[in-house]
Design a protein around this motif. Structure first.
Motif, PDB file in Angstrom:
ATOM      1  N   LEU A  42       0.848  -1.185   0.000  1.00 54.46           N
ATOM      2  CA  LEU A  42       0.000   0.000   0.000  1.00 54.46           C
ATOM      3  C   LEU A  42       0.893   1.248   0.000  1.00 54.46           C
ATOM      4  N   LYS A  43       0.777   2.106   1.004  1.00 56.94           N
ATOM      5  CA  LYS A  43       1.599   3.321   1.023  1.00 56.94           C
ATOM      6  C   LYS A  43       2.859   3.158   1.876  1.00 56.94           C
ATOM      7  N   SER A  44       3.096   1.961   2.364  1.00 53.12           N
ATOM      8  CA  SER A  44       4.231   1.705   3.246  1.00 53.12           C
ATOM      9  C   SER A  44       5.428   1.198   2.467  1.00 53.12           C
ATOM     10  N   SER A  62       2.726   1.635  10.290  1.00 54.48           N
ATOM     11  CA  SER A  62       2.786   1.344   8.865  1.00 54.48           C
ATOM     12  C   SER A  62       3.718   0.156   8.582  1.00 54.48           C
ATOM     13  N   LEU A  63       4.853   0.128   9.254  1.00 50.70           N
ATOM     14  CA  LEU A  63       5.802  -0.978   9.081  1.00 50.70           C
ATOM     15  C   LEU A  63       5.205  -2.300   9.562  1.00 50.70           C
ATOM     16  N   VAL A  64       4.474  -2.244  10.669  1.00 48.01           N
ATOM     17  CA  VAL A  64       3.842  -3.456  11.204  1.00 48.01           C
ATOM     18  C   VAL A  64       2.833  -4.006  10.201  1.00 48.01           C
ATOM     19  N   LYS A  65       2.012  -3.155   9.618  1.00 48.80           N
ATOM     20  CA  LYS A  65       1.037  -3.604   8.616  1.00 48.80           C
ATOM     21  C   LYS A  65       1.735  -4.213   7.407  1.00 48.80           C
ATOM     22  N   ALA A  66       2.795  -3.563   6.957  1.00 44.87           N
ATOM     23  CA  ALA A  66       3.511  -4.061   5.775  1.00 44.87           C
ATOM     24  C   ALA A  66       4.150  -5.423   6.037  1.00 44.87           C
ATOM     25  N   ILE A  67       4.761  -5.588   7.201  1.00 43.23           N
ATOM     26  CA  ILE A  67       5.417  -6.881   7.469  1.00 43.23           C
ATOM     27  C   ILE A  67       4.377  -7.969   7.736  1.00 43.23           C
ATOM     28  N   ASP A  68       3.241  -7.615   8.310  1.00 45.60           N
ATOM     29  CA  ASP A  68       2.159  -8.596   8.461  1.00 45.60           C
ATOM     30  C   ASP A  68       1.753  -9.128   7.088  1.00 45.60           C
ATOM     31  N   HIS A  69       1.622  -8.223   6.132  1.00 47.94           N
ATOM     32  CA  HIS A  69       1.274  -8.631   4.769  1.00 47.94           C
ATOM     33  C   HIS A  69       2.376  -9.510   4.174  1.00 47.94           C
ATOM     34  N   GLU A 118       1.839 -13.191   2.900  1.00 43.01           N
ATOM     35  CA  GLU A 118       2.073 -13.401   1.463  1.00 43.01           C
ATOM     36  C   GLU A 118       3.085 -14.522   1.198  1.00 43.01           C
ATOM     37  N   HIS A 119       4.095 -14.622   2.060  1.00 46.29           N
ATOM     38  CA  HIS A 119       5.156 -15.620   1.875  1.00 46.29           C
ATOM     39  C   HIS A 119       4.968 -16.850   2.766  1.00 46.29           C
TER      40      HIS A 119
END
Length: 119
Positions: A34-36, A75-82, A86-87
């Protein structure tokens, strides 16, 4: 490219070399969700390490790590959760900061492990 952007990119290059030299495996650079944007996603043993790189030319206005704000952490937490989902990874996650001061006098690197516990 603006001078601060060039300094930031150089800081990320320095951080990657620093982490590899310490035995980390770099999985991703500039991972976007997203924006992260996560500067570096690395792995050491069975730990996924989210690395925020902060580079400055002077400590006059505060240490580089002082510029990581709560909204950026979220924002970083959301991105790493994804990324983990994802992996399909099953690993502990740690958030680090690599703070770099780089100028004519040289380069100083400080690696703060579990950095978000210090906020």
């Amino acid at each position: 490219m603006a001078e601060h952007n060039a300094l930031g990119r150089k800081g990320e290059e320095i951080a990657i070399k620093f982490l590899i030299d310490k035995g980390y495996q770099v999985l991703e650079k500039n991972y976007r969700y997203l924006k992260s944007e996560v500067d570096i996603i690395a792995k050491i043993k069975n730990v996924i390490v989210v690395v925020e790189v902060k580079t400055r030319s002077t400590p006059d206005f505060g240490n580089p790590q002082d510029f990581v704000k709560p909204k950026q952490i979220q924002s970083l937490v959301k991105a790493i959760d994804h990324y983990i989902t994802e992996h399909d990874l099953d690993a502990e996650v740690r958030f680090d900061i690599v703070a770099i001061i780089r100028n004519k006098a040289g380069t100083k690197i400080e690696h703060l492990e579990d950095a978000f516990y210090h906020f």
